[in-house]
Write a protein that holds these residues in place. Sequence first.
Motif, short mmCIF file in Angstrom:
data_model
loop_
_atom_site.label_atom_id
_atom_site.label_comp_id
_atom_site.label_asym_id
_atom_site.label_seq_id
_atom_site.Cartn_x
_atom_site.Cartn_y
_atom_site.Cartn_z
N UNK A 1 16.68 2.41 -3.79
CA UNK A 1 15.38 1.80 -3.52
C UNK A 1 14.23 2.68 -3.97
N UNK B 1 0.85 -1.20 0.00
CA UNK B 1 0.00 0.00 0.00
C UNK B 1 0.88 1.24 0.00
N UNK B 2 0.53 2.22 -0.80
CA UNK B 2 1.34 3.44 -0.86
C UNK B 2 2.26 3.47 -2.06
N UNK C 1 14.24 -1.47 -9.73
CA UNK C 1 15.04 -2.69 -9.86
C UNK C 1 15.55 -2.80 -11.28
N UNK C 2 16.55 -3.64 -11.45
CA UNK C 2 17.14 -3.81 -12.77
C UNK C 2 16.09 -4.18 -13.80
N UNK D 1 13.13 -11.84 -17.36
CA UNK D 1 14.27 -11.86 -16.47
C UNK D 1 14.24 -13.06 -15.55
N UNK E 1 10.15 -10.67 -0.31
CA UNK E 1 10.32 -9.29 0.12
C UNK E 1 11.15 -9.19 1.38
N UNK F 1 18.55 -6.09 -4.29
CA UNK F 1 18.18 -4.94 -5.10
C UNK F 1 19.08 -4.73 -6.31
N UNK G 1 12.09 -13.45 -13.03
CA UNK G 1 11.61 -13.18 -11.68
C UNK G 1 10.12 -13.46 -11.53
N UNK H 1 18.46 -17.19 -17.95
CA UNK H 1 19.30 -18.16 -18.68
C UNK H 1 18.52 -19.45 -18.89
N UNK I 1 2.57 -9.29 -1.93
CA UNK I 1 3.93 -8.77 -1.69
C UNK I 1 4.78 -8.59 -2.93
N UNK I 2 4.80 -9.58 -3.82
CA UNK I 2 5.66 -9.44 -5.00
C UNK I 2 4.93 -9.95 -6.23
N UNK J 1 -1.46 3.19 -5.48
CA UNK J 1 -2.20 4.45 -5.45
C UNK J 1 -3.08 4.58 -6.68
N UNK K 1 5.48 -12.32 -8.41
CA UNK K 1 5.23 -13.75 -8.63
C UNK K 1 4.08 -14.25 -7.78
N UNK K 2 4.03 -13.77 -6.53
CA UNK K 2 2.91 -14.19 -5.68
C UNK K 2 1.60 -13.62 -6.20
N UNK L 1 3.62 8.81 0.31
CA UNK L 1 2.57 8.32 -0.59
C UNK L 1 1.28 9.09 -0.36
#
Lengths: 335, 500, 157
Positions: free
Chosen positions: A197, A50-51, A168-169, A113, B202, B186, A115, A335, A81-82, A56, A84-85, B335
């Motif tokens: 970050x 959130x945020x 992130x990359x 990539x 995370x 990161x 991820x 890869x 959270x991410x 937003x 993939x999840x 935010x």
Amino acid sequence: MTEQMNRKTGRCRRLARALAAASLGLAVSAGAALAWEPTEPIEIMVHSKPGSSPDVLARFIQHIWQKDGLVNVPVTINNQPVISVGFAWLNQHEGNPHKLTVSSTSTVVAPLMGTSDVPWQDLTPISLLISEYIVLGVAPDSELKTAQDFIDSLKKNPKSLSIGFGGSRGNPNNTAVALAAMKAGVDIANLKFVIYSSGAEARIGVMGGHVDAVSNAASGLVGPMVDKTLRIIAVSAPERLTAPFQDVPTWREIGLDVVDSNWRWIGGPGGLTDEQIAFWEDVVAKTVQTPEWKEMVESNHATTTYLNHQDTLKFFEEQEQSMTAVLQSLDLLKK
Amino acid sequence: MDTFYSMLSGFAIAAEPTNLLFLFIGALLGTIFGIMPGIGASTTIALLLPVTFGMDPLPALIMLFGIYYGAMFGGAGSAILLNTPGTASSAMTTLDGYPMARSGRGGAALAMAAIASFIGGTLGIIALSLISVPLSTFALRFGPAEYVMLMLFALSTVASFTGGSVPKGAISACLGLLIATVGIDMQTATFRFTLGIPELQNGIPLIVAIVGLFAVAEVFRNIEDWFRGALSAARIEGKLWLTREEWKRSRGAIGRGSVIGFLIGVLPGTGGTIATVLAYSCERAVSKTPERFGKGAIEGLAAPEAANNSATAGSLVPLLTLGVPGSGTAAILLAAFIMFGIQPGPMLFQQQPDLVWGLINSMYLGNIMLLLLNLPLIGLFVRILYIPPGILMGIILVIASIGAYSINNSAVDLYLILLFGIVGFGFRKVGIPIPPLILGIVLGPTLEQNLRQAMIISDGDPMYLVSSPISITLAVMLCAALILAVAIPVVRRRRELRTC
Amino acid sequence: MTRSRLDLLAGIAASLLGAVMLYATFRLPVPIGVDPMGPKAFPGIIAFAMLLCGGTLVVQALGRRMSASGADGEAPAGAGHPVAVGIVAVGLLLYYIAYTRLGFVVSTAIFLLLFLSFFNRGRHVVNVVIAVAFPLVLNIVFVEVLGASPARGILPF
């Protein structure tokens, strides 16, 4: 003979036309009868906290839908959270048009990539929402006065400059600059990309003289542009942006055809029917027409990029191709 | 002159009834959720953000800010009475607060926590009002190299916690640093040590570790006491207020804690937790009787409590002047600003002086409100001690669990707090200190990322880490701290041997 | 347990953990062309440090045992009850497993009832009231005030 044939063809044609009309009428009425509407609460999944900015945006959309009654059921946001999840969750609801997601370029880039295990082809994009173009900023007293200076320095020695960005990359901040350098013939595998970050931290990294340049979405650098705490020297848009970025040249102006943006899209899991897609296309089209939306987009120096479902699919295809090229040079491909 | 006028009119704005109402709501919510382990300022603010969507920006922001420092007040309550900090920045408060409660001085501890928080917070806001701009210019000079040195210095203060056994303190710190590496890296976007569990991508949230290490471990310990027949509720002896002596000893602590807290808060990337650890270490270092720390020394309570409130104000400096949050919670506040279409940064003070000063001045009022709210509540809080221990233990476990679950709505966090509970329990049995572990978890990411960023910028040259005045100064301080940490016990032992 | 036996255990555990982490670090994948340090350097150094510290503890503890005995004290925490703690830990584990399946309210009620029946013996009425009311109240607070969504499980709300 010919007259007989003509009469037959004529009758055939008329029959064909009548049949066509009848089936169209049938289809329209059938379509009207089958037009889908949500029957349970909607959940919009966002794969960040959130945020965060996709969050937003999703909450903004939720707010418009409920306020303007574009959707007549409750809408909630589901933070995962991410990526993939988040997409694993979405996959569990395959075929359910009440589960949506607001996501970003990572949908296409993350599988490349490695991820995320969920290819975008498994999902149903409804539309793009907005695009933010990426600008390049340097300290006001930097020796780099123009984008050309930046490129020249890198051509002479790819390690001569450090470029900070947030995220992130492989994200658009990264790829926009990498693309520009790549098209100019720089060996981008040797570039010094410093990852922070957040874009804000990258920005103060430049202001404090710790890195030479910052790559960020335009909206994040409006303040520094206006109060001149940073000099913005390039933007990855097809043409110049509006104030206050009207004096910022695009990469195209120095001969590098780079158009890269931080785009967001909305969609659902795989297996949605045409009526369901049509419903959502309609809702989103109405959303981006509201004055509130337009105000939000303008204040963020973004661009509304509504595309329908089919065009969004094509867009994803193109993105996948161009991203693959950049990521390969950055050695970020799975890869 | 203009600024002065804006500052004053800010008070008038802050005192408007609507704003006061929302300030009260925010402060109250912050206090309540600050007390509960697991839920802290950031989670509460994040969850309430959507509610504020349709509101006017100023009352909404006033309320959200109120939650922020309200939580700093509240977190101390459960830390002192139950040895379970309500927020990460109250973790250090347990070290001396809980022993005080156990020896009957719980009321005084709660009073000191509230007062130290109030003074620290107010001093912090004054500093925020007056020296934000020069401070933010100073903060800009902290880049990757400087952060590395600062984090190393902070880690070196760990030595003061080892209680004589350096390997144990180091093990604790190393474990914290390793835990911090779990998750997505990161710089390379790869996953480390996630064992195929998506929720670990995370990383392991600090608050999960804290809930486990304190709340759950404490319940385990109480269970052992129960079976030994030694579990007794802490009783209050004597007055609920502070004695003159306690006051005198705490004055310096509050002052030092406030300064350290504010400065640490100003630096983006460091927040309340690091501030409290450094304030505690500093207090212990300058004390003439350091052996009292950890056993109920009131200065050991006053310093961190002042520090975490002034750090809150400090973290708002970069937020308001540069648009960069000075702490994790400040990031969520950022935010909120963006949601309202306000871009914090240097222009904000010029373009929207009413908003900024209304906000800042509401914080003064907020601090006063919280003090008035918390002091009378002390009598109420200490009643908690009279709840039968069996019920209390159960309640703590439940609150801790739901608090931890609400961070990410992830069941994995629940298993993690159980794991940390076992670790915390084990550590206490074996005599391994816990603060270094917390410090490791908090500092680890900043230390590693900045170290790697520095190496990218310098293309692998380590001398870059000591190439600026600030980083050299910090390096010198680091060496001094290490030498002292090694030398002092040696000198003391020699002295003891000689007197034998 | 004596102090040095505890220290010995701690030292061994730490060394083991350090070794395991070192090995795990070694096996991390490293994409080419990244920052000079890479994702392995930091955890590697720390894991190694932990190994060293654990080893130091082991050496210290052994040294104390072999020197004049009597210098060994009883560990400060006193007699332990690992079984009891173990049972509660398992209880918590079951509670957490049930949390998402049965929902917050139901699983908490069951947990509290069992916990309180043991630790607050004899007061059945109080225990039942707390076990049922507490999760309900918390649920209301979290859902209404915070808009959070604790696991719903089998209940409709």
